[in-house]
Design a protein around this motif. Sequence first.
Motif, short mmCIF file in Angstrom:
data_model
loop_
_atom_site.label_atom_id
_atom_site.label_comp_id
_atom_site.label_asym_id
_atom_site.label_seq_id
_atom_site.Cartn_x
_atom_site.Cartn_y
_atom_site.Cartn_z
N TYR A 147 -13.50 -2.86 1.39
CA TYR A 147 -12.26 -3.37 1.71
C TYR A 147 -12.16 -4.94 1.58
O TYR A 147 -13.06 -5.53 2.12
CB TYR A 147 -11.54 -2.76 3.03
N SER A 183 0.68 -1.25 -0.08
CA SER A 183 -0.07 -0.11 0.01
C SER A 183 0.63 1.26 -0.18
O SER A 183 0.27 2.33 -0.35
CB SER A 183 -0.74 -0.10 1.36
N TYR A 237 -5.50 4.18 2.30
CA TYR A 237 -4.52 3.09 2.05
C TYR A 237 -4.11 2.62 3.59
O TYR A 237 -3.44 3.41 4.30
CB TYR A 237 -3.65 3.43 1.22
N GLN A 270 -9.53 -7.62 3.39
CA GLN A 270 -8.67 -7.93 4.17
C GLN A 270 -8.21 -9.56 4.37
O GLN A 270 -8.92 -10.43 4.64
CB GLN A 270 -8.95 -7.50 5.47
N PRO A 330 -6.50 -4.06 5.58
CA PRO A 330 -7.34 -3.85 4.66
C PRO A 330 -7.11 -3.24 3.53
O PRO A 330 -6.06 -2.22 3.32
CB PRO A 330 -8.46 -2.93 5.41
N GLN A 331 -7.29 -3.61 2.10
CA GLN A 331 -7.11 -3.14 0.85
C GLN A 331 -8.35 -2.94 0.25
O GLN A 331 -9.06 -3.45 0.08
CB GLN A 331 -6.29 -4.34 0.30
N PHE A 332 -8.04 -1.41 -0.52
CA PHE A 332 -9.30 -0.75 -1.06
C PHE A 332 -9.39 -1.70 -2.23
O PHE A 332 -8.84 -2.29 -3.11
CB PHE A 332 -8.63 0.57 -1.55
#
Lengths: 113, 110
Positions: free
Chosen positions: B36, A2, A103, B38, B44-46
């Motif tokens: 998100y 990220s 992010y 995870q 967590p990832q967009f």
Amino acid sequence: DSGVTQTPKHLITATGQRVTLRCSPRSGDLSVYWYQQSLDQGLQFLIQYYNGEERAKGNILERFSAQQFPDLHSELNLSSLELGDSALYFCASSVGLAENIQYFGAGTRLSVL
Amino acid sequence: GESVGLHLPTLSVQEGDNSIINCAYSNSASDYFIWYKQESGKGPQFIIDIRSNMDKRQGQRVTVLLNKTVKHLSLQIAATQPGDSAVYFCAEINDYKLSFGAGTTVTVRA
């Protein structure tokens, strides 16, 4: 990846102690957010800083404090630690103040024994 | 198979099938929503976002639907793959704060 860096990855400490978690935001991001993730509470927003100033507060205990430095990195200080503070602590960053994609870093796992 | 309707904490999907993950949000004043993903041991990832002036938005293999009348979001994943196994969270932004839902754990069966 990220682009948000958190250190340390793991932290083991005892009750009553104090720890500092560190976060470096993505390059160019001015906002930094801190979250706590525990099994029973899910992801809880703690606090937000924007360009060095506190902008929003969530469910952050008085024993916890944070700051954002001129180079935009942030630290979350947890003091008088209790067993219940054991959790994952995430930092996130975004470009602006609101309605921006946040992010997330990989988190710091804190274990209070 | 697909699962629609009420929010489920877990969802088991056959590889190659479509997945639908549901989320109810709490604040009718929220005007921006994010999904998100995870994965275990990660942050967590967009995945995708949507503003309240839209009711549908599509990404790569994902579609988000927003029903403001009933305060409901859904995430559709097409042709679910093993790498889609994760916990999925919907989140709403209100007053600068991102509030996360409880999360749905998706398990993809080979």
